[in-house]
Design an enzyme around this catalytic site. Structure first.
Site, PDB file in Angstrom:
ATOM      1  N   SER A 125       0.687  93.938 -47.974  1.00 37.38           N
ATOM      2  CA  SER A 125       1.544  93.121 -48.838  1.00 37.38           C
ATOM      3  C   SER A 125       2.953  93.028 -48.279  1.00 37.38           C
ATOM      4  O   SER A 125       3.451  93.969 -47.650  1.00 37.38           O
ATOM      5  CB  SER A 125       1.587  93.780 -50.219  1.00 37.38           C
ATOM      6  OG  SER A 125       2.615  93.239 -51.004  1.00 37.38           O
ATOM      7  N   TYR A 150       2.624 101.561 -56.464  1.00 37.64           N
ATOM      8  CA  TYR A 150       1.698 100.586 -55.881  1.00 37.64           C
ATOM      9  C   TYR A 150       2.149 100.195 -54.473  1.00 37.64           C
ATOM     10  O   TYR A 150       1.373 100.236 -53.516  1.00 37.64           O
ATOM     11  CB  TYR A 150       1.607  99.325 -56.762  1.00 37.64           C
ATOM     12  CG  TYR A 150       1.142  98.120 -55.983  1.00 37.64           C
ATOM     13  CD1 TYR A 150      -0.196  97.974 -55.646  1.00 37.64           C
ATOM     14  CD2 TYR A 150       2.041  97.158 -55.524  1.00 37.64           C
ATOM     15  CE1 TYR A 150      -0.620  96.894 -54.882  1.00 37.64           C
ATOM     16  CE2 TYR A 150       1.639  96.087 -54.770  1.00 37.64           C
ATOM     17  CZ  TYR A 150       0.304  95.960 -54.444  1.00 37.64           C
ATOM     18  OH  TYR A 150      -0.109  94.904 -53.676  1.00 37.64           O
ATOM     19  N   LYS A 154       0.531 100.854 -50.401  1.00 39.75           N
ATOM     20  CA  LYS A 154       0.322  99.902 -49.299  1.00 39.75           C
ATOM     21  C   LYS A 154       0.992 100.427 -48.026  1.00 39.75           C
ATOM     22  O   LYS A 154       0.429 100.332 -46.933  1.00 39.75           O
ATOM     23  CB  LYS A 154       0.869  98.518 -49.664  1.00 39.75           C
ATOM     24  CG  LYS A 154       0.043  97.783 -50.714  1.00 39.75           C
ATOM     25  CD  LYS A 154      -1.354  97.433 -50.221  1.00 39.75           C
ATOM     26  CE  LYS A 154      -2.225  96.812 -51.302  1.00 39.75           C
ATOM     27  NZ  LYS A 154      -3.641  96.703 -50.943  1.00 39.75           N
TER      28      LYS A 154
END
Ligand code: UFG
Length: 340
Positions: A125, A150, A154
């Site tokens: 991302s 979150y 990543k």
């Protein structure tokens, strides 16, 4: 060639499977249905006339992951989407995110090693860039401290993959998505958030269809032309196509390095108000919205430098913001027809 697609009943996974099958790949889906539904498999079959194999398993469970590979010893590559993705929830339940997103990756990599599967496309991302110092942001930009658990999963996942590559025959392409929106033109698959949507476009379409009262626009005092945040929205079908190219590049050994990273965006940023205007233009509907306080953790503005993906991967986003909004609206309309 049999490809394992983890998280294959999810939003981006399902669109990618359609493209994979249309390019002759055979697909096995692994998904625990924690944030998706099994009937997505039927929809994929309806679009492509091919039913992918579906295995309902939890990749955070090592034994289940191993059993999956033992059952499908002819898997030659993996596209790994499976992960929790709600930024806000991750700040409240960080361990849920670290456990699920990272255990599943470690199990997957361990099992791939055991079964000598050395090809991986990973779903990353643009969140890894935080607020970049220069725009558009390219792949060499510094990774900044993640703003949420979150986002941190990543970043850590990228590190886990690149460390594993240094110590094993694994080769991988990590794709850093900007803001995926829209739906397949058939309106048979699309984004289906469970509960109140966190993301802009599902909130816009649900408000317009009458499921929500009013969209809150989070802040109009940013340092941008109209004061609202700027994002690089990318059509999910364009995004899906990039996965086929990335996988083929690895399979055909055309990669320049064992670990490659590509930004996937259009290269153009739009503000929240511009996104709303595009939606109103293509739907012919007026959106009920109001400006409220900024949302904690939002990056002010970000859009991609897509040069690398354009020249090296041979991929370029084809669809514009109007196409994205039109397809998202068609999908919402189709969902409401189903219910009525
Ligand atoms: N927004 C609103 N109202 C809403 C929802 C969003 O005004 O109800 C605004 C946000 O403030 C932001 C823009 O719309 O300016 C886009 O917000 P999204 O929530 O759709 O997307 P984000 O850019 O916040 O998040 C996305 C992905 C994340 C990823 C992140 C990286 O959803 O998974 O990009 O920047 F981590």
């Amino acid at each position: 060639m049999k490809i394992l697609v983890t998280g294959g009943t999810g939003y981006i996974g399902a669109h990618t499977i359609v493209e994979l099958q249309q390019h002759g790949f055979e697909v096995v889906i692994a998904d625990n249905l924690s944030n998706s539904f099994a009937d997505v498999v039927d929809a994929i079959k309806e679009i492509t006339a091919i039913r992918p194999v579906f295995e309902q398993i939890d990749l955070a469970d090592a034994a289940q992951t191993k059993a999956l590979f033992a059952k499908h010893p002819d898997i030659v590559g993996v596209i790994h989407f499976a992960a929790f993705k709600a930024v806000g929830e991750s700040t409240k339940l960080p361990l849920k995110y670290y456990h699920n997103n990272l255990f599943s990756l470690v199990n997957l990599l361990n099992t791939m090693q055991e079964f000598d599967v050395n090809t991986l496309v990973f779903s990353s991302s643009c969140t890894v860039y935080g607020q970049p110092e220069t725009l558009p942001v390219d792949e060499k930009a510094a990774i900044q401290k993640a703003l949420s658990p979150y986002g941190n999963t990543k970043q850590i996942a990228e590190d886990i993959i690149s460390d594993t590559i240094k110590a094993s025959p694994l080769k991988a392409i990590m794709l850093r998505y900007f803001n995926p929106i829209g739906a397949h033109e058939s309106a048979l698959i699309g984004e289906l958030p469970i509960g109140i949507p966190n993301n802009l476009v599902p909130f816009i379409t649900q408000t317009t269809i009458g499921k929500r009262d009013c969209l809150q626009v989070f802040g109009n005092d940013y340092d941008t032309p109209d004061g609202t945040c700027i994002r690089d929205y990318i059509h999910v079908v364009d995004l899906a196509k990039a996965h086929v190219l990335a996988l083929s590049r690895l399979m055909e050994k055309k990669n320049d390095a064992p670990c490659e990273v590509f930004n996937l965006g259009t290269g153009t940023g739009y503000s929240v108000l511009e996104a709303i205007q595009a939606f109103e233009r293509v739907s012919g509907r007026k959106l009920n919205y109001k400006i409220v306080e900024r949302r904690a953790g939002d990056v002010e503005k970000i859009w991609a430098d897509t040069h690398l993906a354009n020249t090296v991967l041979g991929w370029k986003a084809e669809k514009g913001l109007d196409d994205m909004m039109r397809s998202a609206w068609n999908w919402e309309l189709k969902l409401s027809e189903k219910k009525n």
